[in-house]
Design a protein around this motif. Structure first.
Motif, PDB file in Angstrom:
ATOM      1  N   ARG A   1      -8.223  -3.677   2.023  1.00 31.56           N
ATOM      2  CA  ARG A   1      -7.512  -3.223   3.225  1.00 31.56           C
ATOM      3  C   ARG A   1      -8.427  -2.421   4.154  1.00 31.56           C
TER       4      ARG A   1
ATOM      5  N   MET B   1       6.752   8.019   3.741  1.00 32.54           N
ATOM      6  CA  MET B   1       5.474   7.740   4.400  1.00 32.54           C
ATOM      7  C   MET B   1       4.755   6.572   3.728  1.00 32.54           C
TER       8      MET B   1
ATOM      9  N   ARG C   1      -3.757  10.701  10.232  1.00 36.01           N
ATOM     10  CA  ARG C   1      -2.449  10.402  10.831  1.00 36.01           C
ATOM     11  C   ARG C   1      -1.325  10.734   9.851  1.00 36.01           C
ATOM     12  N   LEU C   2      -1.492  10.355   8.594  1.00 40.65           N
ATOM     13  CA  LEU C   2      -0.489  10.656   7.573  1.00 40.65           C
ATOM     14  C   LEU C   2      -0.343  12.161   7.359  1.00 40.65           C
TER      15      LEU C   2
ATOM     16  N   LEU D   1      -6.410   6.871   8.985  1.00 38.43           N
ATOM     17  CA  LEU D   1      -5.077   6.758   8.419  1.00 38.43           C
ATOM     18  C   LEU D   1      -4.675   8.063   7.734  1.00 38.43           C
TER      19      LEU D   1
ATOM     20  N   GLU E   1       6.545   3.327   4.712  1.00 37.05           N
ATOM     21  CA  GLU E   1       6.298   2.972   6.109  1.00 37.05           C
ATOM     22  C   GLU E   1       4.898   2.419   6.332  1.00 37.05           C
ATOM     23  N   ASN E   2       3.969   2.747   5.439  1.00 37.15           N
ATOM     24  CA  ASN E   2       2.577   2.328   5.601  1.00 37.15           C
ATOM     25  C   ASN E   2       2.122   1.360   4.511  1.00 37.15           C
ATOM     26  N   ASP E   3       3.076   0.824   3.747  1.00 39.69           N
ATOM     27  CA  ASP E   3       2.783  -0.110   2.667  1.00 39.69           C
ATOM     28  C   ASP E   3       1.752   0.463   1.690  1.00 39.69           C
ATOM     29  N   LEU E   4       1.989   1.718   1.300  1.00 42.53           N
ATOM     30  CA  LEU E   4       1.105   2.410   0.360  1.00 42.53           C
ATOM     31  C   LEU E   4       1.923   2.847  -0.842  1.00 42.53           C
TER      32      LEU E   4
ATOM     33  N   GLN F   1       1.730  13.502  10.128  1.00 37.31           N
ATOM     34  CA  GLN F   1       3.125  13.108   9.920  1.00 37.31           C
ATOM     35  C   GLN F   1       3.778  13.947   8.827  1.00 37.31           C
TER      36      GLN F   1
END
Length: 160
Positions: free
Chosen positions: A94, A46, A123-124, A120, A49-52, A127
């Motif tokens: 960001r 995760m 949503r995470l 975000l 996929e989210n650049d975290l 997921q």
């Protein structure tokens, strides 16, 4: 003894060899580790996929239901204040978090999610629940509640 753990998402079933436990504590640790690995695999995917980074992912998760002071957040994450300050500055750029003066102590600074950051995180979270469903779905609803209670007792102040 060989345990099989179905890894979430598109990962294949992985064979994990675990020696027979000599004590209940060892057996518990042996059972927790593969589940922790599966959970970390989901979080790492995760994050990628989210650049975290994993640390930023943890930070956003903490901020989901709290507004800690910078010092409290640094302690919770086990980070030096300077390291956390850089992490928060990048997240601010960001648009995910904001800093505001603490209402009780004007010298302290609180960290909170922005609207974009909160969206975000939600949503995470959805997921994550979906990705972990192959593991959690193996338990009945009552077993899931019991496991949640036991895990919360093991790690007070986290997860509910």
């Amino acid at each position: 003894m060989t345990n099989y753990v179905k890894m979430p998402s598109t990962m294949n079933k992985q064979k994990i060899s675990v020696p027979a436990a000599a004590t209940p504590e060892q057996g518990l640790a042996d059972a927790l580790v593969p589940v922790a690995f599966a959970t970390m695999a989901v979080l790492n995917r995760m994050g990628a996929e989210n650049d975290l980074s994993l640390t930023l992912l943890r930070t956003l998760g903490i901020l989901r239901d709290r507004r800690p002071r910078m010092a409290e957040l640094a302690d919770h994450l086990g980070l030096e204040k300077q390291t956390l300050s850089g992490l928060i500055a990048r997240a601010e750029k960001r648009g995910l978090v904001a800093r505001e003066p603490n209402a009780q102590d004007g010298r302290a600074t609180d960290v909170l999610l922005t609207r974009e950051g909160a969206q975000l995180v939600e949503r995470l979270h959805a997921q994550m629940q979906q990705a972990l469903a192959p593991l959690t779905g193996q338990l009945s609803a009552s077993d899931q509640r019991r496991l949640q209670q036991l895990l919360q007792r093991m790690h007070p102040g986290h997860g509910g």
